[in-house]
Design a protein around this motif. Structure first.
Motif, short mmCIF file in Angstrom:
data_model
loop_
_atom_site.label_atom_id
_atom_site.label_comp_id
_atom_site.label_asym_id
_atom_site.label_seq_id
_atom_site.Cartn_x
_atom_site.Cartn_y
_atom_site.Cartn_z
N GLU A 9 1.00 -1.28 0.08
CA GLU A 9 0.13 0.06 0.01
C GLU A 9 0.97 1.04 -0.02
OE1 GLU A 9 -3.19 -0.07 -0.14
OE2 GLU A 9 -3.49 -2.14 -0.03
N ALA A 10 0.30 2.28 -0.59
CA ALA A 10 1.10 3.45 -0.53
C ALA A 10 1.77 4.08 0.69
CB ALA A 10 0.23 4.62 -1.14
N TRP A 11 0.61 3.98 1.90
CA TRP A 11 1.05 4.32 3.02
C TRP A 11 2.01 3.46 3.77
CZ3 TRP A 11 0.53 9.00 4.33
CH2 TRP A 11 -0.66 9.89 3.93
N ASP A 12 2.21 2.31 3.32
CA ASP A 12 3.17 1.25 3.84
C ASP A 12 4.70 1.85 3.16
OD1 ASP A 12 1.71 -0.23 5.44
OD2 ASP A 12 1.02 -1.58 3.54
N VAL A 13 4.57 2.19 1.87
CA VAL A 13 5.82 2.79 1.39
C VAL A 13 6.40 4.17 1.89
CG1 VAL A 13 6.88 3.84 -0.87
CG2 VAL A 13 5.33 1.82 -1.00
N ILE A 14 5.35 4.83 2.60
CA ILE A 14 5.74 6.35 3.07
C ILE A 14 6.45 5.68 4.23
CG2 ILE A 14 5.00 8.01 4.15
CD1 ILE A 14 4.74 8.66 1.48
N ALA A 15 5.91 4.68 4.98
CA ALA A 15 6.31 4.47 6.58
C ALA A 15 7.68 3.72 6.34
CB ALA A 15 5.48 3.34 6.93
N GLU A 16 8.00 2.90 5.13
CA GLU A 16 9.38 2.40 5.05
C GLU A 16 10.42 3.54 4.71
OE1 GLU A 16 10.45 -0.38 6.00
OE2 GLU A 16 8.30 -1.38 6.41
N ALA A 17 9.73 4.43 3.87
CA ALA A 17 10.58 5.74 3.59
C ALA A 17 11.21 6.27 4.87
CB ALA A 17 10.07 6.64 2.62
N TRP A 18 10.29 6.29 5.88
CA TRP A 18 10.96 6.90 7.10
C TRP A 18 11.62 5.97 8.13
CZ3 TRP A 18 10.95 11.69 6.70
CH2 TRP A 18 10.24 12.43 5.79
N GLN A 19 11.44 4.85 7.89
CA GLN A 19 12.13 3.72 8.43
C GLN A 19 13.66 3.90 7.93
OE1 GLN A 19 11.99 1.65 10.90
NE2 GLN A 19 9.90 1.00 11.09
N ALA A 20 13.92 3.92 6.53
CA ALA A 20 14.92 4.07 6.01
C ALA A 20 15.65 5.40 6.56
CB ALA A 20 14.86 3.95 4.46
N GLN A 21 14.94 6.59 6.71
CA GLN A 21 15.53 7.73 7.32
C GLN A 21 16.02 7.53 8.50
OE1 GLN A 21 16.07 9.86 4.35
NE2 GLN A 21 15.94 11.19 6.16
N ALA A 22 15.37 6.79 9.53
CA ALA A 22 15.82 6.62 10.84
C ALA A 22 16.96 5.64 10.90
CB ALA A 22 14.75 5.91 11.57
N LEU A 23 17.05 4.75 9.96
CA LEU A 23 18.18 3.89 10.00
C LEU A 23 19.52 4.67 9.38
CD1 LEU A 23 19.24 1.17 10.24
CD2 LEU A 23 18.58 0.62 7.93
N ALA A 24 19.21 5.75 8.35
CA ALA A 24 20.27 6.56 8.23
C ALA A 24 20.72 7.32 9.08
CB ALA A 24 20.09 7.39 7.16
N GLN A 25 20.09 7.82 10.07
CA GLN A 25 20.51 8.56 11.16
C GLN A 25 21.00 7.86 12.19
OE1 GLN A 25 17.07 10.00 13.63
NE2 GLN A 25 18.42 11.48 14.67
N ALA A 26 20.66 6.56 12.56
CA ALA A 26 21.40 5.80 13.21
C ALA A 26 22.86 5.34 12.92
CB ALA A 26 20.48 4.54 13.47
N ILE A 27 22.59 4.91 11.45
CA ILE A 27 24.22 4.61 11.17
C ILE A 27 25.27 5.72 11.22
CG2 ILE A 27 25.45 3.83 9.24
CD1 ILE A 27 23.01 2.05 8.37
N GLY A 28 24.77 7.12 10.80
CA GLY A 28 25.69 8.09 10.81
C GLY A 28 25.86 8.55 12.23
N ASP A 29 25.08 8.27 13.33
CA ASP A 29 25.37 8.63 14.69
C ASP A 29 26.34 7.50 15.04
OD1 ASP A 29 23.49 10.80 14.84
OD2 ASP A 29 21.99 9.64 15.73
N ARG A 30 26.23 6.43 14.59
CA ARG A 30 27.28 5.23 15.16
C ARG A 30 28.41 5.58 14.44
NH1 ARG A 30 26.58 0.21 17.88
NH2 ARG A 30 24.82 1.36 18.59
N LEU A 31 28.69 5.88 13.24
CA LEU A 31 30.10 6.30 12.68
C LEU A 31 30.27 7.46 13.33
CD1 LEU A 31 29.18 5.30 8.85
CD2 LEU A 31 30.43 3.86 10.59
N ALA A 32 29.86 8.35 13.72
CA ALA A 32 30.28 9.75 14.25
C ALA A 32 31.00 9.14 15.74
CB ALA A 32 29.36 10.65 14.18
N LEU A 33 30.59 8.28 16.29
CA LEU A 33 30.98 8.12 17.61
C LEU A 33 32.39 6.97 17.58
CD1 LEU A 33 27.60 7.63 19.56
CD2 LEU A 33 29.46 9.39 19.94
N SER A 34 32.12 5.95 16.72
CA SER A 34 33.16 4.89 16.73
C SER A 34 33.75 4.49 15.45
CB SER A 34 32.49 3.85 17.50
OG SER A 34 31.27 3.37 16.70
#
Length: 200
Positions: free
Chosen positions: A19-44
């Motif tokens: 469904e369209a809204w599932d695609v939107i939700a997965e897009a924000w999941q990807a954004q959250a993952l990008a943030q988490a990976i960036g934060d982790r690389l910034a630390l270690s």
């Protein structure tokens, strides 16, 4: 769960979005993952990546959170219309984002390569949804998510370029060091041969 495995799970979930809204939700999941990976690389992560990795974390954070389908005009928690069997997923109804499961980024280059591919797939899926919908709210949710994915993708591409450049520089230094050692060994061999000839 390590970064590459989480990226793989998210790519599978995006591909399975019906469904369209599932695609939107997965897009924000990807954004959250990008943030988490960036934060982790910034630390270690590798020292040469930490500044730009911090910017990736901030970029992902500017993407916001999971969209509110009620404001956007679609279904969702508490909204009238289709129930969770249509719009629901662990993203919408669960305890939070998959990014919270991130435990480590053991291979920075592999994780960034996978993240770049994921963000590219997110952009393609969002464009398809935006082109197919007549709902203004859904359309603008797609545009916002596309902009966020593009910005995060640019940051990831920059990190990959820096990482590749650093690896190439290390390889050049190692090659120069090997050449220097070989030349030193050849010079020593010439000296030994010279000493042997003098001793005859």
């Amino acid at each position: 769960m390590d970064a590459e495995r989480l990226i793989g799970v998210t790519r599978q979930a995006l591909a399975a979005s019906g469904e369209a809204w599932d695609v939107i939700a997965e897009a924000w999941q990807a954004q959250a993952l990008a943030q988490a990976i960036g934060d982790r690389l910034a630390l270690s992560g590798p020292p040469e990546l930490r500044g730009e990795a911090r910017e990736l974390g901030e970029t992902g954070g500017r993407g916001g959170g999971l969209p509110d389908a009620r404001e956007a005009g679609g279904g969702g928690p508490g909204a009238s219309g289709p129930g969770p069997e249509v719009f629901g997923s662990e993203v919408w109804w669960g305890a939070g984002t998959r990014a919270r499961q991130l435990s480590s980024v053991p291979d920075a280059r592999g994780a960034l390569t996978g993240l770049a591919e994921l963000l590219g797939e997110v952009g393609i899926a969002l464009v398809a949804v935006a082109c197919a919908t007549d709902e203004e709210g859904l359309y603008w949710q797609c545009i916002e998510a596309i902009d966020a994915a593009d910005e995060a993708g640019d940051r990831v591409a920059g990190l990959l370029r820096r990482l590749v450049a650093q690896e190439q520089e290390r390889e050049r230094k190692e090659a120069r060091e090997r050449q220097r050692q070989q030349e030193t060994e050849r010079e020593r061999e010439r000296q030994r041969n010279h000493e042997r000839r003098r001793g005859r």
